[in-house]
Design an enzyme around this catalytic site. Structure first.
Site, PDB file in Angstrom:
ATOM      1  N   ASP A  11      -6.866  97.552  43.811  1.00  0.00           N
ATOM      2  CA  ASP A  11      -6.394  98.148  42.549  1.00  0.00           C
ATOM      3  C   ASP A  11      -5.712  97.044  41.733  1.00  0.00           C
ATOM      4  O   ASP A  11      -5.550  95.915  42.199  1.00  0.00           O
ATOM      5  CB  ASP A  11      -5.421  99.314  42.832  1.00  0.00           C
ATOM      6  N   SER A  12      -5.285  97.412  40.521  1.00  0.00           N
ATOM      7  CA  SER A  12      -4.536  96.468  39.686  1.00  0.00           C
ATOM      8  C   SER A  12      -3.079  96.389  40.120  1.00  0.00           C
ATOM      9  O   SER A  12      -2.377  95.439  39.818  1.00  0.00           O
ATOM     10  CB  SER A  12      -4.558  96.969  38.239  1.00  0.00           C
ATOM     11  N   GLU A 152       4.756 102.407  39.015  1.00  0.00           N
ATOM     12  CA  GLU A 152       5.107 101.083  39.560  1.00  0.00           C
ATOM     13  C   GLU A 152       6.616 101.001  39.785  1.00  0.00           C
ATOM     14  O   GLU A 152       7.085 100.483  40.794  1.00  0.00           O
ATOM     15  CB  GLU A 152       4.678  99.967  38.591  1.00  0.00           C
ATOM     16  N   CYS A 183      -6.000 108.536  37.369  1.00  0.00           N
ATOM     17  CA  CYS A 183      -5.556 107.160  37.610  1.00  0.00           C
ATOM     18  C   CYS A 183      -4.874 107.214  38.964  1.00  0.00           C
ATOM     19  O   CYS A 183      -4.089 108.138  39.235  1.00  0.00           O
ATOM     20  CB  CYS A 183      -4.556 106.735  36.529  1.00  0.00           C
TER      21      CYS A 183
HETATM   22  N1  DGL Z   1      -4.657 102.523  39.041  1.00  0.00           N
HETATM   23  C1  DGL Z   1      -5.594 102.274  38.040  1.00  0.00           C
HETATM   24  C2  DGL Z   1      -6.529 103.442  37.771  1.00  0.00           C
HETATM   25  O1  DGL Z   1      -6.784 104.245  38.645  1.00  0.00           O
HETATM   26  C3  DGL Z   1      -5.280 101.461  36.812  1.00  0.00           C
HETATM   27  C4  DGL Z   1      -3.900 101.267  36.309  1.00  0.00           C
HETATM   28  C5  DGL Z   1      -3.830 100.130  35.284  1.00  0.00           C
HETATM   29  O2  DGL Z   1      -3.752  98.981  35.732  1.00  0.00           O
HETATM   30  O3  DGL Z   1      -3.889 100.379  34.073  1.00  0.00           O
HETATM   31  O4  DGL Z   1      -7.062 103.584  36.701  1.00  0.00           O
END
Ligand code: DGL
Length: 263
Positions: A11-12, A152, A183
């Site tokens: 993930d990011s 976060e 998300c």
């Molecule tokens: N957790 C990520 C998602 O499911 C992305 C969050 C992000 O970095 O904007 O979309």
């Protein structure tokens, strides 16, 4: 002891940990590697091509380095664009996470809310999901990076302001009866979202379905066996690393290591 399959979750940021929790709850015996590309966070505001290049490079390098058996792209924003190229690059199964529009539309009697990143709500992939699976239910979309930041912060022990959350979610108030957490960060703030939207709104995410998919692909049964390894890597030094490591320890991970790659 027999060698267990190695699963990489990507993930990011920390959002993919919500997916990790679901998978590890039914398959604790596996060896888990978690990689987050915090150098390019938030993905929800990243240009499409940049995202594609970063995910392809980081994930393939990690897969090679640790001889991974299966990858989960635990990010809706990335999954809506990277899956075809990643599946071409790799010879192992790649599982994506996309918004659970289909089950939500079946469950809704009024309208569905899709809470996701600004990128996910704009993507053609998402619009196609809605066209294919929610023809007779309206889908109200809400894209927010601030909600991702709140998740976060929560994982670093910071208090969540319900007042701020109510402002962010106000466009959905009284309009929907099912909300898709589109998300992977949002299951981490699920209780707060539920409080703000009210108990009459059902929240749906993709975590359990992903865990089932991983179990099927690896042809494994649910297990009570003792846990395998848990390693976590970031593409840049994380902010508030000590506070983050505290939550990670509670999830069974060793402290964050840095995975450096020139991209
Ligand atoms: N957790 C990520 C998602 O499911 C992305 C969050 C992000 O970095 O904007 O979309």
């Amino acid at each position: 002891m027999t060698q267990q399959p190695k699963v990489l979750i990507f993930d990011s940021g920390v959002g993919g940990l919500s997916v990790y929790k679901e998978i590890a709850a039914c398959l604790p015996q596996l060896d888990y590697y978690y990689l987050f590309d915090n150098a390019a966070y938030p993905y929800g505001e990243l240009e499409r091509q940049t995202l594609l290049e970063r995910v392809n490079k980081l994930v393939s390098a990690m897969v090679e380095k640790h001889q991974i058996d299966l990858v989960v792209i635990a990010c809706n924003t990335a999954s809506t664009i990277v899956l075809p190229s990643l599946r071409e690059l790799l010879t192992i199964p790649v599982v994506g996470v996309v918004p659970a529009i289909k089950p939500a539309s079946v469950l809704a009697s009024k309208a569905v809310g899709l809470i996701a990143t600004p990128a996910t709500v704009k993507r053609e992939y998402t619009h196609e999901l809605i066209r294919n699976f929610s023809q007779n239910k309206t889908v109200e979309m809400l894209g927010s990076t601030r909600l991702v930041d709140i998740a976060e912060e929560k994982l670093r022990g910071q208090a969540v302001s319900l007042e701020e959350m109510a402002q962010l979610l106000a466009p959905l108030a009284n309009k929907i009866d099912v909300a898709v957490l589109g998300c992977t960060h949002f299951p981490l703030i699920k209780e707060e979202i539920q409080t703000v939207l009210g108990s009459q709104v059902m929240l749906v995410d993709s975590g359990e379905a992903i865990a089932r998919r991983v179990k099927d692909l690896l042809a494994l049964n649910e297990s009570n066996e003792t846990s395998g390894g848990r390693e976590i890597y970031s593409s840049a030094p994380p902010w508030q690393e000590d506070a983050l490591n505290q939550s990670l320890t509670e999830l069974g991970f060793s402290p964050v290591r840095h995975f450096h790659l020139e991209i």
